[in-house]
Design an enzyme around this catalytic site. Structure first.
Site, PDB file in Angstrom:
ATOM      1  N   MET A 102       0.834  -1.196   0.000  1.00 39.51           N
ATOM      2  CA  MET A 102       0.000   0.000   0.000  1.00 39.51           C
ATOM      3  C   MET A 102       0.872   1.252   0.000  1.00 39.51           C
ATOM      4  SD  MET A 102      -1.309   0.453   3.854  1.00 39.51           S
ATOM      5  CE  MET A 102      -1.612   2.132   3.483  1.00 39.51           C
ATOM      6  N   ILE A 158     -10.376  -2.021   2.811  1.00 42.38           N
ATOM      7  CA  ILE A 158      -9.115  -2.662   3.169  1.00 42.38           C
ATOM      8  C   ILE A 158      -8.026  -1.606   3.341  1.00 42.38           C
ATOM      9  CG2 ILE A 158      -8.484  -3.048   0.736  1.00 42.38           C
ATOM     10  CD1 ILE A 158      -7.209  -5.718   1.615  1.00 42.38           C
ATOM     11  N   CYS A 159      -7.034  -1.947   4.176  1.00 43.17           N
ATOM     12  CA  CYS A 159      -5.801  -1.167   4.299  1.00 43.17           C
ATOM     13  C   CYS A 159      -6.051   0.187   4.972  1.00 43.17           C
ATOM     14  CB  CYS A 159      -5.170  -1.033   2.917  1.00 43.17           C
ATOM     15  SG  CYS A 159      -3.427  -0.642   2.946  1.00 43.17           S
ATOM     16  N   ALA A 160      -5.778   1.288   4.297  1.00 48.45           N
ATOM     17  CA  ALA A 160      -5.990   2.606   4.890  1.00 48.45           C
ATOM     18  C   ALA A 160      -7.462   3.025   4.897  1.00 48.45           C
ATOM     19  CB  ALA A 160      -5.179   3.652   4.132  1.00 48.45           C
TER      20      ALA A 160
END
Length: 429
Positions: free
Chosen positions: A1, A348-350
């Site tokens: 990412m 997802i992720c940030a």
């Protein structure tokens, strides 16, 4: 990412600011020369074609660029835009004909059909790769490409190699020594099996180019699974069945700065499950520049996509992309409407921390996010889990959890048997 853009000034740049070029001593000039050599990026070629498997191409490009490699994405078609598998459109940096005389430290061929065949049939690419082998440089391929391209060109004779299971017989007929390793290195050749091994393969390429220390540095933030097994583990709370009236319709927004691995894996897996996936750009143009400078083309702009109804809206991460999502009033309104209508949504992720949390879309919910972002969650009690489902919300941690995240969505919408079928075909398990 794209949470960390690790591109500080190179050693050479730092030295030239500290040492006036016209007054440097011989010793200082030597230090500069060493710094130039140390900072010289490894040059990598990733050719792509119509029918290329997008996960294998994009994961390789993304991971190698994280390591600092100078990766050129070259189209073997007559135009830069390539129609990869599963309706994913990738825009190359240049045409393959521009690199006949270029020396690369590594050439890596993605698989996919008919992409691997299209690579094999391109005479310019064949000449470039054969020159690479003659000059003793690294060359690599994944999925169908070891058998269909490298094997057909006679470049794996007597070498241990692997490929997608359905092409093992063809690989054997090319006089390669076939093995079932997920990633196999023999001499200067590196081969791998398929989409589910693409991240391992890419990290292995980093190790060959830069060494194990760099490979470990790059692989940590990817959040790769510690081992392969037949379970993609999901933490589920407030369990409810996800019901849909027909084939699932899913919106995947993308923006400049979106994490390309996450976006492509989500789209790829869901389309393998026969979901109708709409990829919408939240900007004013269809082409977006993702976090590691991969160019993707959306199906439509968000303004058009927002006129439709979806069973699920799912956000990829990437710091820049998540920030764009959070500031997009049309997207935020669409997400709020999705939640208020008791329909499914995920991130997802940030994106859980930077999009869902500040807009109240995690209120009363358990969620996870990229580790560096979990302190922004109002309830981080489940944040250590790789995938968290809370009722009609699903969240996940980062690039290395994207396949688990996507397969968990397939399981919720279409059942575990369908999820396992796809996981096995992709060699995830």
């Amino acid at each position: 990412m794209a949470l960390r853009h690790l591109t500080p000034l190179s050693p050479f740049t730092t030295l030239t600011h500290r040492i006036p070029s016209f007054h440097a001593t011989s010793r200082r000039q030597t230090l500069i020369s060493f710094s130039v050599m140390a900072s010289a990026a490894r040059k990598v070629l990733v050719p792509i074609a119509n029918g290329t498997e997008p996960m294998e191409a994009v994961i390789t490009i993304d991971v190698l660029r994280r390591a600092g490699a100078d990766v050129t994405v070259a189209s073997i078609e007559k135009q830069l835009s390539v129609d990869a598998c599963h309706g994913i459109k990738i825009v190359a940096d240049a045409l393959i004909s521009d690199f006949v005389d270029t020396v690369f430290d590594l050439i890596s061929l993605p698989g996919g059909m008919p992409g691997a065949t299209n690579l094999k049939d391109n005479n310019v690419l064949e000449g470039i790769v054969k020159k690479q082998v003659l000059e003793g440089q690294l060359y690599a391929a994944i999925c169908a490409a070891p058998a269909v391209a490298l094997g057909s060109w006679g470049l794996l004779k007597g070498l241990k190699a692997t490929c997608y299971p359905a092409f093992m017989e063809q690989l054997s007929s090319s006089s390669a020594i076939t093995v079932e390793s997920r990633v196999q290195k023999d001499g200067k050749a590196i081969t791998s099996r398929g989409p589910g091994t693409a991240m391992e393969y890419s990290v292995a390429l980093v190790e060959q180019l830069f060494g194990k220390e760099k490979a470990d540095e790059v692989s940590g933030p990817l959040l790769m699974p510690s081992k392969q097994n037949d379970q993609f583990i999901v933490s589920e709370l407030n369990k409810v069945p996800w019901t849909i009236s027909s084939g699932p319709k899913i919106l995947v927004p993308i923006a400049d700065g979106s994490e390309e691995m996450e976006a492509v894996m989500i789209i790829d897996v869901l389309r393998r499950a026969k979901a109708e996936v709409v990829v919408a750009s939240i900007g004013d143009k269809l082409e977006i520049l993702a976090s590691r400078k991969v160019k993707l083309i959306a199906d439509m702009l968000l303004d058009e996509a927002a006129k439709l109804s979806y069973d699920l809206i799912v956000l990829p991460g990437g710091l820049g992309g998540a920030q764009e999502f959070a500031s997009s009033e049309p997207l935020v309104n669409l997400l709020k409407k999705q939640s208020e209508s008791d329909r499914y949504y995920g991130a997802i992720c940030a994106s859980p921390a930077l999009v869902l949390e500040p807009h109240g879309l995690l209120k009363g919910k358990k969620a996870t996010a990229f580790p560096a972002m979990c302190n922004k969650l109002s309830d981080p009690s489940e944040a250590e889990n790789r995938v968290v489902v809370d009722g009609k919300l699903i969240t996940s941690r980062g690039p290395g959890t994207s396949l688990e995240f996507s397969l968990a969505i397939v399981e919720k919408l279409l059942g575990r048997d369908k999820a396992l079928e796809i996981a096995n075909a992709m060699l995830v398990v």
